[in-house]
Write a protein that holds these residues in place. Structure first.
Motif, PDB file in Angstrom:
ATOM      1  N   THR A 203       0.840  -1.198   0.000  1.00 49.64           N
ATOM      2  CA  THR A 203       0.000   0.000   0.000  1.00 49.64           C
ATOM      3  C   THR A 203       0.875   1.249   0.000  1.00 49.64           C
ATOM      4  N   ASP A 209      -4.437   0.930  -5.577  1.00 44.48           N
ATOM      5  CA  ASP A 209      -4.977   0.519  -6.872  1.00 44.48           C
ATOM      6  C   ASP A 209      -4.105  -0.489  -7.597  1.00 44.48           C
ATOM      7  N   ILE A 214      -4.121  -5.310  -4.271  1.00 45.62           N
ATOM      8  CA  ILE A 214      -5.450  -5.923  -4.251  1.00 45.62           C
ATOM      9  C   ILE A 214      -5.351  -7.410  -3.917  1.00 45.62           C
ATOM     10  N   VAL A 240     -12.232  -3.476  -0.512  1.00 41.66           N
ATOM     11  CA  VAL A 240     -11.315  -3.671  -1.644  1.00 41.66           C
ATOM     12  C   VAL A 240     -12.065  -4.022  -2.927  1.00 41.66           C
ATOM     13  N   THR A 243     -12.423  -1.554  -5.981  1.00 40.04           N
ATOM     14  CA  THR A 243     -11.134  -1.341  -6.648  1.00 40.04           C
ATOM     15  C   THR A 243     -10.767  -2.535  -7.515  1.00 40.04           C
ATOM     16  N   ARG A 246     -12.737  -2.489 -10.719  1.00 40.44           N
ATOM     17  CA  ARG A 246     -12.246  -1.455 -11.637  1.00 40.44           C
ATOM     18  C   ARG A 246     -10.892  -1.815 -12.239  1.00 40.44           C
ATOM     19  N   VAL A 247      -9.994  -2.372 -11.429  1.00 41.50           N
ATOM     20  CA  VAL A 247      -8.625  -2.622 -11.882  1.00 41.50           C
ATOM     21  C   VAL A 247      -8.465  -4.000 -12.539  1.00 41.50           C
ATOM     22  N   THR A 255     -11.278 -10.903  -7.829  1.00 41.63           N
ATOM     23  CA  THR A 255     -12.507 -10.128  -7.699  1.00 41.63           C
ATOM     24  C   THR A 255     -13.651 -11.016  -7.239  1.00 41.63           C
TER      25      THR A 255
END
Length: 264
Positions: A203, A209, A214, A240, A243, A246-247, A255
């Motif tokens: 981090t 991101d 992640i 989390v 993010t 999105r990433v 995810t």
């Protein structure tokens, strides 16, 4: 129109920040230009090939990564020799791409060769040699030889603690590998300690991101859930998850795991 050097610089920045799809596209264009302008054996061309392979590896396009990394290795052996530090580093990366395709014996042979060539030069604690040991640990982990993987990962962490800062990328990668080993062998307290440490370092250094941040956040949530601490795992996963969507994308395995942990 962007020059090859400009494209190469943009690709390297995208790789560093974890934008692997963008990086792969930029390296494709950069390598074409560098090879035409400077030749296949130019140092910049070979480094761009290696980095292109790293971007593809992170996209799980392992066979494509192998093609570019093999070209980089062959070129470096021709131009600077089999035991140059840049060649050793390239050999390790190729071993990882080969191992990710399940060709364990070939990958292990390349990793061992890296370590042996480096040690023969008196470079036992050089980054490339320690990285070779980390690759051997990763191979053992993929083979579910947990005790061997754990021991090798601990060795790498200890070696980097001796000669480098604790947040060196290889040291952090070794700790992340150790997280997986400890979780798989039931040492949840040890896994949580290492995961918390890796998450803090990633981090701080990479940002929230970055895909690597992640992934370790997902692993920490999984550890907490396995330990029966869903009251801690659920909010972490929920935090989390947006993010990750999105990433990494909604269909990415991490995810999906975060989504499951957030609603468990």
């Amino acid at each position: 129109m962007d020059t090859s050097d400009t494209l190469y610089g943009q690709a390297s920045r995208a790789l560093t920040t974890g934008n692997f799809t963008e990086a792969a596209d930029l390296y494709d264009r950069a390598v074409t230009g560098l090879e035409a302008e400077r030749g296949l054996d130019d140092a910049a061309t070979l480094q761009a090939l290696l980095e292109w392979g790293l971007a593809l590896y992170n996209l799980q396009r392992y066979a494509e990564a192998e093609v570019h990394q093999r070209r980089a290795l062959d070129g470096r052996i021709r131009t600077i020799g089999a035991d140059h530090t840049d060649t050793l580093n390239t050999r390790v990366r190729l071993a990882e791409s080969i191992g990710a395709q399940g060709r364990w014996e070939e990958a292990e042979a390349l990793a061992h060769e890296t370590v042996e060539l480096g040690e023969a030069r008196g470079w036992s604690l050089h980054d490339s040699v320690i990285s070779g040991r980390l690759t051997l640990a990763w191979i053992r982990r993929r083979q579910e030889r947990w005790e061997e993987a754990t021991g090798l990962a601990r060795t790498v962490v200890d070696q980097f603690h001796t000669i480098r800062h604790d947040d060196h990328p290889f040291a952090v990668a070794a700790r992340h590998l150790l997280v997986e080993c400890l979780l798989s062998t039931g040492d949840l307290a040890g896994a949580e300690e290492q995961a918390t440490r890796v998450r803090q370092m990633r981090t701080a250094k990479l940002g929230v991101d970055h895909p690597y941040t992640i992934i370790i956040s997902c692993d920490l949530a999984r550890i907490l859930s396995t330990a029966g601490r869903s009251a801690e795992a659920q909010p972490l996963a929920a935090q989390v998850l947006p993010t990750a969507v999105r990433v990494l994308g909604t269909d990415d395995a991490h995810t999906q795991r975060l989504r499951e942990l957030a609603t468990a």
